[in-house]
Scaffold this active site. Structure first.
Site, PDB file in Angstrom:
ATOM      1  CG  HIS A  45      62.182  44.992  22.000  1.00 37.19           C
ATOM      2  ND1 HIS A  45      63.017  45.841  21.302  1.00 37.19           N
ATOM      3  CD2 HIS A  45      62.553  43.728  21.651  1.00 37.19           C
ATOM      4  CE1 HIS A  45      63.845  45.125  20.570  1.00 37.19           C
ATOM      5  NE2 HIS A  45      63.589  43.843  20.756  1.00 37.19           N
ATOM      6  CE  LYS A  46      67.334  43.609  21.770  1.00 41.99           C
ATOM      7  NZ  LYS A  46      67.710  42.178  21.812  1.00 41.99           N
ATOM      8  CB  VAL A  47      63.780  48.675  28.846  1.00 38.35           C
ATOM      9  CG1 VAL A  47      62.279  48.597  28.632  1.00 38.35           C
ATOM     10  CG2 VAL A  47      64.102  49.167  30.252  1.00 38.35           C
ATOM     11  CB  ALA A  50      67.961  45.578  30.171  1.00 36.68           C
ATOM     12  CB  THR A  79      70.411  45.163  25.305  1.00 34.86           C
ATOM     13  OG1 THR A  79      69.572  44.461  24.392  1.00 34.86           O
ATOM     14  CG2 THR A  79      70.523  44.358  26.604  1.00 34.86           C
TER      15      THR A  79
END
Length: 323
Positions: A45-47, A50, A79
């Site tokens: 999910h961090k994309v 970012a 991330t």
């Protein structure tokens, strides 16, 4: 993920599916749902945050696409992967600071994208990488720090995308409880804000490693990567949180194997902690309740955390684990 041909991998971010876990706890009599954020490009999910942090910095004039400017960020890995993907496509140099106890495989992956990786001493605390990054920024004032823990672009992207995807998928019947781990606090804040507006009775539960508490501002060194970074993040809206669930590393690692064998789902250690907590929360709710949680990333960087087979059989059957 949208139809047609994407112009880049960055255009394929989002629209991850939600899956019902009916085999993990067959006698639960509550609906347990998991949003598979591990299916995003980059594997987590961090994309989402970012890319959004970079786009917002470009809007503000801090970053100029294709300039080769240096972005620095302290990140536990996911991330960093998102930033490395975006930097490679958008034309930036990237320096990442991560704790030296994080997955060696993930470190190699970050370097593979072209990022320069600096390692902090994890024995100095859960936020050692952030402290080191600030020192590097002081020495290099022309670098740009995105600061995911305090950047409003972090929860904002979850309000605009993740929460909307959940509402579109679930329709009028929103979850009775939202169970989410807290690292930076971006997704529990962004998703929680939107869902709570439409479901005022929503119970929002923050997952923390054993011994850590956001409400008490208490943190200990722990092996569940991505959770409890050693401070209460600035972007976290703690007022949204109804309760906390502390999960031990042992319960989380057993859940990793258990969900693989019951649901065919291979998740990372923090995602497994979410599932442990979600099962607990579901049992405390009335029959027929709906609980939503997240699978942040896959098992591949955490294979060393899987219990040995002989230990598994010694401890008992799968049906009895993590209950």
């Amino acid at each position: 993920m949208g139809k047609g041909i994407a112009d880049s991998v960055l255009d394929a971010i989002g629209d991850t599916p939600i899956v019902r876990l009916s085999r993990l706890e067959p006698d639960l009599d509550r609906e347990l749902l998991v949003k598979l954020e591990l299916l995003n490009p980059g594997g987590s999910h961090k994309v989402r945050i970012a890319l959004n942090m970079i786009l917002e910095a470009e809007k503000d004039g801090e970053l100029v696409r294709g300039s080769g400017q240096t972005i620095i960020e302290s990140t536990g890995g996911n991330t960093g992967i998102g930033l490395a993907m975006a930097a490679a496509i958008l034309g930036y140099r990237l320096v990442l600071v991560i704790p030296d106890n994080y997955s060696p495989a993930k470190q190699r992956l970050l370097r593979g994208y072209g990022a320069e990786v600096r390692l902090s001493d994890h024995t100095l605390g859960n936020n050692s990488h952030a402290d080191m990054a600030l020192g590097l920024l002081f020495d290099n004032p022309d670098w740009v720090m995105l600061n995911q823990q305090a950047n409003p672009a972090n929860p904002a992207i979850h309000e605009r995308t993740t929460a909307v995807e959940i509402m579109d998928a679930l329709g009028p019947r929103l979850p009775d409880a939202l169970v989410a781990g807290v690292g930076t606090g971006g997704h529990i804040t962004g998703v929680g804000r939107v869902l709570a507006e439409h479901q005022p009775s929503l119970r929002i539960v923050a997952v923390q490693p054993e011994g850590c508490s956001l409400r008490e501002n208490r943190f200990v060194t722990h092996p569940i990567q991505g959770l409890a970074v050693g401070l209460v993040p600035a972007v976290l809206d703690l007022g949204l949180v109804s309760d906390e669930e502390q999960v031990s590393f042992e319960d989380a690692r057993r859940m990793m194997r258990r969900v693989m064998r019951t649901e065919g789902l291979a998740v990372g250690i923090s995602s497994a902690a979410n599932l442990v907590a979600a099962c607990r929360v579901a049992r405390a709710l009335p029959a027929g309740s709906r609980v939503l949680t997240f699978a942040y990333d896959g098992v591949h960087d955490y294979l060393d955390a899987l219990p040995d087979e002989d230990v598994a059989f010694a401890e008992g059957s799968l049906a009895g684990e993590a209950r």
